[in-house]
Design a protein around this motif. Structure first.
Motif, PDB file in Angstrom:
ATOM      1  N   GLU A 110       2.624  12.593  39.803  1.00 36.35           N
ATOM      2  CA  GLU A 110       2.327  13.728  40.673  1.00 36.35           C
ATOM      3  C   GLU A 110       1.143  13.412  41.584  1.00 36.35           C
ATOM      4  OE1 GLU A 110       1.524  18.521  40.173  1.00 36.35           O
ATOM      5  OE2 GLU A 110       2.397  17.345  38.549  1.00 36.35           O
ATOM      6  N   SER A 111       1.252  13.824  42.833  1.00 38.82           N
ATOM      7  CA  SER A 111       0.196  13.556  43.802  1.00 38.82           C
ATOM      8  C   SER A 111      -1.064  14.339  43.468  1.00 38.82           C
ATOM      9  CB  SER A 111       0.676  13.906  45.207  1.00 38.82           C
ATOM     10  OG  SER A 111      -0.357  13.723  46.147  1.00 38.82           O
ATOM     11  N   GLU A 112      -2.216  13.722  43.708  1.00 39.44           N
ATOM     12  CA  GLU A 112      -3.496  14.370  43.468  1.00 39.44           C
ATOM     13  C   GLU A 112      -4.233  14.736  44.746  1.00 39.44           C
ATOM     14  OE1 GLU A 112      -5.886  12.764  39.997  1.00 39.44           O
ATOM     15  OE2 GLU A 112      -4.540  11.077  40.362  1.00 39.44           O
ATOM     16  N   VAL A 113      -3.811  14.165  45.878  1.00 39.29           N
ATOM     17  CA  VAL A 113      -4.563  14.391  47.109  1.00 39.29           C
ATOM     18  C   VAL A 113      -3.618  14.561  48.299  1.00 39.29           C
ATOM     19  CG1 VAL A 113      -4.827  11.903  47.553  1.00 39.29           C
ATOM     20  CG2 VAL A 113      -6.417  13.538  48.609  1.00 39.29           C
ATOM     21  N   THR A 114      -4.009  15.469  49.183  1.00 41.47           N
ATOM     22  CA  THR A 114      -3.315  15.663  50.454  1.00 41.47           C
ATOM     23  C   THR A 114      -4.232  15.233  51.583  1.00 41.47           C
ATOM     24  OG1 THR A 114      -2.024  17.539  49.632  1.00 41.47           O
ATOM     25  CG2 THR A 114      -2.279  17.348  52.021  1.00 41.47           C
ATOM     26  N   VAL A 115      -3.709  14.432  52.484  1.00 39.63           N
ATOM     27  CA  VAL A 115      -4.416  14.057  53.707  1.00 39.63           C
ATOM     28  C   VAL A 115      -4.014  15.071  54.783  1.00 39.63           C
ATOM     29  CG1 VAL A 115      -4.817  12.291  55.454  1.00 39.63           C
ATOM     30  CG2 VAL A 115      -4.384  11.629  53.066  1.00 39.63           C
ATOM     31  N   LEU A 116      -4.995  15.690  55.392  1.00 39.17           N
ATOM     32  CA  LEU A 116      -4.751  16.710  56.405  1.00 39.17           C
ATOM     33  C   LEU A 116      -5.204  16.177  57.765  1.00 39.17           C
ATOM     34  CD1 LEU A 116      -3.829  19.584  56.990  1.00 39.17           C
ATOM     35  CD2 LEU A 116      -6.075  20.399  56.264  1.00 39.17           C
ATOM     36  N   ILE A 117      -4.240  16.016  58.677  1.00 45.48           N
ATOM     37  CA  ILE A 117      -4.540  15.517  60.024  1.00 45.48           C
ATOM     38  C   ILE A 117      -4.305  16.626  61.043  1.00 45.48           C
ATOM     39  CG2 ILE A 117      -3.959  13.857  61.846  1.00 45.48           C
ATOM     40  CD1 ILE A 117      -3.060  11.893  59.781  1.00 45.48           C
ATOM     41  N   PRO A 118      -5.380  17.173  61.642  1.00 48.30           N
ATOM     42  CA  PRO A 118      -5.209  18.100  62.765  1.00 48.30           C
ATOM     43  C   PRO A 118      -5.093  17.278  64.052  1.00 48.30           C
ATOM     44  CG  PRO A 118      -7.532  17.935  62.209  1.00 48.30           C
ATOM     45  CD  PRO A 118      -6.794  16.998  61.273  1.00 48.30           C
ATOM     46  N   THR A 119      -4.205  17.666  64.939  1.00 50.24           N
ATOM     47  CA  THR A 119      -4.043  16.878  66.163  1.00 50.24           C
ATOM     48  C   THR A 119      -3.773  17.772  67.350  1.00 50.24           C
ATOM     49  OG1 THR A 119      -2.809  15.059  67.201  1.00 50.24           O
ATOM     50  CG2 THR A 119      -1.576  16.500  65.700  1.00 50.24           C
ATOM     51  N   TYR A 120      -4.388  17.424  68.461  1.00 47.91           N
ATOM     52  CA  TYR A 120      -4.114  18.110  69.722  1.00 47.91           C
ATOM     53  C   TYR A 120      -4.162  17.084  70.849  1.00 47.91           C
ATOM     54  CZ  TYR A 120      -4.533  20.984  73.870  1.00 47.91           C
ATOM     55  OH  TYR A 120      -4.331  21.519  75.114  1.00 47.91           O
ATOM     56  N   ASN A 121      -3.020  16.805  71.416  1.00 45.14           N
ATOM     57  CA  ASN A 121      -2.900  15.828  72.508  1.00 45.14           C
ATOM     58  C   ASN A 121      -3.563  14.496  72.155  1.00 45.14           C
ATOM     59  OD1 ASN A 121      -1.433  17.620  74.034  1.00 45.14           O
ATOM     60  ND2 ASN A 121      -3.107  18.166  75.418  1.00 45.14           N
ATOM     61  N   ALA A 122      -3.396  14.085  70.915  1.00 44.14           N
ATOM     62  CA  ALA A 122      -3.965  12.810  70.456  1.00 44.14           C
ATOM     63  C   ALA A 122      -2.868  11.772  70.226  1.00 44.14           C
ATOM     64  CB  ALA A 122      -4.765  13.020  69.177  1.00 44.14           C
ATOM     65  N   TYR A 180      -6.956  17.902  45.400  1.00 49.98           N
ATOM     66  CA  TYR A 180      -7.933  17.461  46.398  1.00 49.98           C
ATOM     67  C   TYR A 180      -7.274  17.379  47.765  1.00 49.98           C
ATOM     68  CZ  TYR A 180     -10.262  16.041  42.103  1.00 49.98           C
ATOM     69  OH  TYR A 180     -10.807  16.042  40.849  1.00 49.98           O
ATOM     70  N   VAL A 181      -8.098  17.566  48.795  1.00 45.45           N
ATOM     71  CA  VAL A 181      -7.627  17.451  50.178  1.00 45.45           C
ATOM     72  C   VAL A 181      -8.707  16.742  50.980  1.00 45.45           C
ATOM     73  CG1 VAL A 181      -8.486  19.781  50.733  1.00 45.45           C
ATOM     74  CG2 VAL A 181      -6.746  18.710  52.197  1.00 45.45           C
ATOM     75  N   ILE A 182      -8.280  15.874  51.886  1.00 47.78           N
ATOM     76  CA  ILE A 182      -9.220  15.122  52.701  1.00 47.78           C
ATOM     77  C   ILE A 182      -8.806  15.200  54.156  1.00 47.78           C
ATOM     78  CG2 ILE A 182      -7.938  12.969  52.239  1.00 47.78           C
ATOM     79  CD1 ILE A 182     -10.600  11.463  52.538  1.00 47.78           C
ATOM     80  N   GLN A 183      -9.763  15.387  55.032  1.00 49.28           N
ATOM     81  CA  GLN A 183      -9.494  15.476  56.473  1.00 49.28           C
ATOM     82  C   GLN A 183      -9.513  14.080  57.087  1.00 49.28           C
ATOM     83  OE1 GLN A 183     -12.086  18.147  58.610  1.00 49.28           O
ATOM     84  NE2 GLN A 183     -11.477  17.375  60.621  1.00 49.28           N
TER      85      GLN A 183
END
Length: 265
Positions: free
Chosen positions: A2-14, A85-88
């Motif tokens: 089972e996954s322990e971490v989510t990578v969160l990528i916010p993006t705008y015109n990138a 856990y979550v990481i930006q």
């Protein structure tokens, strides 16, 4: 597993950077991650760039109907996070291949009151011909308390959050004059340190790309939001001090706290 971490990528015109950011997640030595990309109503080719990765069940792509800014976009992604856990990861930055493995190993040994883990950051700039213009390593440090963090004028890199703690404060605040569009890191960190401890490991874990589209190039706005954020935090913390500011190379920083005079009954 089972996954322990989510990578969160916010993006705008990138779109020109997004592929590299996603690739650094796929190259992690820890493979059981989840990835959520939240597109803040981009008008470039971001959707087309992310589409090939959606075949992987670990990847989720979300798109806002309208542009709502960085903090609100992060909260859209946070609502979908189910891992401990979550990481930006900003769309124009990178992880080292070992970043998630190192952070998870450290997190498993931390008590519940540790809500954030960070390391050190490499800041790079690439010139128009593709060559490396500079590479600066910035070391983080530990903090005694919230006032020590306030006076450090530092952010945290990377920002590896305990999901339950981050959700307990409502995620990224958007109650500032710009509704969370700028300096989302210091805004959420100032809230987070009120309820938990930060833990630092002396390892380079994040690569930040400097370029002419960085939001931090908007120096006038960042001076304004920096002062607003500090005064807002001090008011929440009991309104016992007045901040002393200094300008440095166009930026503003806090250099001292002066106790407020006691009001006479």
């Amino acid at each position: 597993m089972e996954s322990e971490v989510t990578v969160l990528i916010p993006t705008y015109n990138a779109g020109s950077f997004l592929k590299e950011a996603i690739e650094t997640v796929f190259k992690q030595t820890y493979e059981h991650w989840k990835l959520i990309v939240v597109d803040d109503a981009s008008t470039d080719e971001s959707i087309a760039i992310a589409k090939p990765y959606l075949a992987d069940p670990r990847v989720t792509y979300m798109c806002n109907e309208r542009n709502i800014g960085q903090s609100k976009t992060m909260n859209v992604g946070l609502a979908a996070v189910t891992t401990p856990y979550v990481i930006q990861l900003d769309a124009d930055d990178w992880f080292f291949p070992y970043t998630l493995e190192v952070l998870l190993a450290e997190a498993r040994n931390q008590p519940e009151h540790v809500g954030l883990i960070s390391g050190n950051i490499n800041s790079i700039s690439i010139n128009p011909s593709g060559g490396l213009f500079f590479n600066i390593v910035t070391r983080n440090r530990s903090f005694r308390d919230k006032y020590d963090f306030l006076l450090s004028n530092m952010s945290q890199w990377p920002r590896f959050y305990r999901t339950s703690t981050l959700k307990s404060i409502g995620g990224w605040p958007a109650d500032d004059p710009y509704e969370g569009r700028y300096m989302e890191d210091k805004r959420v960190l100032m809230r987070l340190i009120e309820v938990c401890h930060f833990h630092w490991i002396d390892v380079p874990l994040y690569i930040h790309r400097r370029h002419h589209h960085n939001q931090t190039n908007l120096i006038d706005i960042y001076r304004e939001i920096t002062e607003w954020n500090i005064r807002d935090a001090l008011k929440r913390w009991g309104d016992e001090y007045d901040p002393v500011f200094m300008k440095e190379n166009g930026w503003i920083k806090i250099v001292d706290l002066r106790p407020k005079a006691k009001r006479q009954p």
